[in-house]
Design an enzyme around this catalytic site. Structure first.
Site, mmCIF file in Angstrom:
data_model
loop_
_atom_site.group_PDB
_atom_site.id
_atom_site.type_symbol
_atom_site.label_atom_id
_atom_site.label_comp_id
_atom_site.label_asym_id
_atom_site.label_seq_id
_atom_site.Cartn_x
_atom_site.Cartn_y
_atom_site.Cartn_z
ATOM 1 N N TYR A 31 0.781 -1.286 -0.162
ATOM 2 C CA TYR A 31 0.042 0.033 0.059
ATOM 3 C C TYR A 31 0.732 1.277 -0.060
ATOM 4 O O TYR A 31 0.558 2.332 -0.614
ATOM 5 C CB TYR A 31 -0.985 -0.143 1.206
ATOM 6 C CG TYR A 31 -1.887 -1.057 1.193
ATOM 7 C CD1 TYR A 31 -2.886 -1.195 -0.032
ATOM 8 C CD2 TYR A 31 -2.225 -1.986 2.276
ATOM 9 C CE1 TYR A 31 -3.746 -2.138 0.156
ATOM 10 C CE2 TYR A 31 -3.085 -2.850 2.186
ATOM 11 C CZ TYR A 31 -3.921 -3.095 1.274
ATOM 12 O OH TYR A 31 -4.992 -4.117 1.356
ATOM 13 N N ILE A 32 1.902 1.186 0.780
ATOM 14 C CA ILE A 32 2.715 2.357 0.868
ATOM 15 C C ILE A 32 3.351 2.698 -0.613
ATOM 16 O O ILE A 32 3.496 3.737 -1.036
ATOM 17 C CB ILE A 32 3.866 2.200 2.037
ATOM 18 C CG1 ILE A 32 3.063 2.061 3.291
ATOM 19 C CG2 ILE A 32 4.888 3.286 2.047
ATOM 20 C CD1 ILE A 32 4.019 1.898 4.606
ATOM 21 N N LYS A 35 1.217 4.506 -2.591
ATOM 22 C CA LYS A 35 0.763 5.852 -2.249
ATOM 23 C C LYS A 35 2.097 6.532 -2.675
ATOM 24 O O LYS A 35 1.911 7.783 -3.094
ATOM 25 C CB LYS A 35 0.783 5.948 -0.793
ATOM 26 C CG LYS A 35 -0.457 5.426 -0.199
ATOM 27 C CD LYS A 35 -0.715 5.361 1.160
ATOM 28 C CE LYS A 35 -1.818 4.481 1.720
ATOM 29 N NZ LYS A 35 -2.170 4.434 3.017
ATOM 30 N N VAL A 75 -0.027 8.002 8.844
ATOM 31 C CA VAL A 75 0.374 6.939 9.599
ATOM 32 C C VAL A 75 -0.366 5.564 9.098
ATOM 33 O O VAL A 75 -1.760 5.481 9.086
ATOM 34 C CB VAL A 75 -0.023 7.149 11.050
ATOM 35 C CG1 VAL A 75 0.319 5.812 12.072
ATOM 36 C CG2 VAL A 75 0.435 8.498 11.564
ATOM 37 N N GLN A 76 0.582 4.717 8.543
ATOM 38 C CA GLN A 76 -0.122 3.350 7.828
ATOM 39 C C GLN A 76 -0.280 2.453 8.939
ATOM 40 O O GLN A 76 0.288 2.320 9.969
ATOM 41 C CB GLN A 76 1.308 2.976 7.135
ATOM 42 C CG GLN A 76 0.480 1.673 6.231
ATOM 43 C CD GLN A 76 -0.474 2.063 5.236
ATOM 44 O OE1 GLN A 76 -0.679 2.906 4.612
ATOM 45 N NE2 GLN A 76 -1.313 1.086 5.166
ATOM 46 N N LEU A 77 -1.543 2.080 8.919
ATOM 47 C CA LEU A 77 -2.361 1.119 9.740
ATOM 48 C C LEU A 77 -2.314 -0.331 9.235
ATOM 49 O O LEU A 77 -2.438 -0.400 7.900
ATOM 50 C CB LEU A 77 -3.712 1.538 10.077
ATOM 51 C CG LEU A 77 -3.626 2.950 10.806
ATOM 52 C CD1 LEU A 77 -5.044 3.526 11.183
ATOM 53 C CD2 LEU A 77 -2.911 2.919 12.176
ATOM 54 N N ASP A 101 -5.050 11.384 5.827
ATOM 55 C CA ASP A 101 -6.184 10.445 5.715
ATOM 56 C C ASP A 101 -7.484 11.214 6.225
ATOM 57 O O ASP A 101 -8.663 10.443 5.955
ATOM 58 C CB ASP A 101 -5.903 9.563 6.807
ATOM 59 C CG ASP A 101 -5.149 8.008 5.864
ATOM 60 O OD1 ASP A 101 -5.397 7.900 4.619
ATOM 61 O OD2 ASP A 101 -4.235 7.735 6.654
HETATM 62 N N1 LIG Z 1 -3.205 5.373 6.982
HETATM 63 C C1 LIG Z 1 -4.128 4.310 6.346
HETATM 64 N N2 LIG Z 1 -3.768 2.876 6.837
HETATM 65 C C2 LIG Z 1 -4.583 2.205 6.219
HETATM 66 C C3 LIG Z 1 -5.421 2.398 5.236
HETATM 67 C C4 LIG Z 1 -5.730 3.793 5.013
HETATM 68 O O1 LIG Z 1 -6.694 4.181 4.345
HETATM 69 N N3 LIG Z 1 -4.981 4.783 5.775
HETATM 70 N N4 LIG Z 1 -6.363 1.437 4.808
HETATM 71 C C5 LIG Z 1 -5.949 0.014 4.801
HETATM 72 C C6 LIG Z 1 -4.850 -0.211 3.684
HETATM 73 N N5 LIG Z 1 -5.028 0.508 2.483
HETATM 74 C C7 LIG Z 1 -4.102 1.726 2.347
HETATM 75 O O2 LIG Z 1 -3.332 1.920 2.999
HETATM 76 C C8 LIG Z 1 -6.076 -0.049 1.696
HETATM 77 C C9 LIG Z 1 -6.641 -1.387 1.807
HETATM 78 C C10 LIG Z 1 -7.570 -1.696 0.893
HETATM 79 C C11 LIG Z 1 -7.779 -0.745 -0.144
HETATM 80 C C12 LIG Z 1 -9.208 -1.306 -1.265
HETATM 81 O O3 LIG Z 1 -9.642 -1.989 -0.661
HETATM 82 N N6 LIG Z 1 -8.943 -0.947 -2.154
HETATM 83 C C13 LIG Z 1 -10.134 -1.236 -3.357
HETATM 84 C C14 LIG Z 1 -9.561 -0.898 -4.547
HETATM 85 C C15 LIG Z 1 -9.708 0.602 -4.672
HETATM 86 C C16 LIG Z 1 -9.414 1.383 -5.855
HETATM 87 O O4 LIG Z 1 -8.893 0.672 -6.809
HETATM 88 O O5 LIG Z 1 -9.612 2.533 -5.949
HETATM 89 C C17 LIG Z 1 -10.079 -3.038 -3.374
HETATM 90 O O6 LIG Z 1 -8.944 -3.572 -3.443
HETATM 91 O O7 LIG Z 1 -11.122 -3.098 -3.766
HETATM 92 C C18 LIG Z 1 -7.435 0.455 -0.187
HETATM 93 C C19 LIG Z 1 -6.323 0.747 0.661
HETATM 94 C C20 LIG Z 1 -5.305 -0.167 6.162
HETATM 95 N N7 LIG Z 1 -4.260 0.769 6.553
#
Ligand SMILES: Nc1nc2c(c(=O)[nH]1)N[C@@H](CN(C=O)c1ccc(C(=O)N[C@@H](CCC(=O)O)C(=O)O)cc1)CN2
Length: 109
Positions: A31-32, A35, A75-77, A101
């Site tokens: 995810y990072i 981003k 802050v990544q969770l 966020d």
């Molecule tokens: N600081 C954060 N930490 C976490 C977040 C967050 O939003 N901010 N979310 C999750 C991990 N994550 C991003 O970091 C994340 C996980 C899952 C998805 C997701 O399901 N996306 C969709 C597709 C969306 C698209 O293509 O536009 C999917 O897969 O169906 C997005 C982000 C925990 N930590």
């Protein structure tokens, strides 16, 4: 305001984003990376700070808040620490002006 517009209005300004991670979870790393890639594509100076899983609560967030080169903070969770961590407390420690966020709880006036 779009990043490009911001950079032309504020000649040469490059917004800085920092993604703070605790630990080394493979899913968080993915995810990072996404981003950081997306931020770089639109001209944001994006950095990743990975703290070891031995890190403790919110000292790190407080020091990053004070860094003027960091305009946005994620802050990544989850926080992958061997120590007790309160994610709500940590995300609420992010300065509201830097809260990418939008997860900081602000008391109504
Ligand atoms: N600081 C954060 N930490 C976490 C977040 C967050 O939003 N901010 N979310 C999750 C991990 N994550 C991003 O970091 C994340 C996980 C899952 C998805 C997701 O399901 N996306 C969709 C597709 C969306 C698209 O293509 O536009 C999917 O897969 O169906 C997005 C982000 C925990 N930590």
């Amino acid at each position: 305001m779009e990043v490009q517009e911001m950079r032309s209005v504020l000649s040469g300004f490059r917004p800085g984003l920092l993604v703070l991670q605790v630990g080394d979870r493979a899913d968080s790393n993915l995810y990072i990376s996404a981003k950081l890639r997306a931020a770089a594509q639109i001209g944001i100076d994006a950095k990743h700070l990975r703290l070891p899983s031995s890190a403790t609560q919110d000292q790190s967030v407080l020091s990053i808040n004070a860094d003027p080169a960091v305009h946005g903070l994620i802050v990544q969770l989850p926080l992958d620490s061997v120590n007790p961590m309160d994610p709500e407390r940590i995300t609420n420690a992010v300065s509201p002006e830097k809260d990418v966020d939008g997860s900081v709880f602000r008391k109504p006036h």
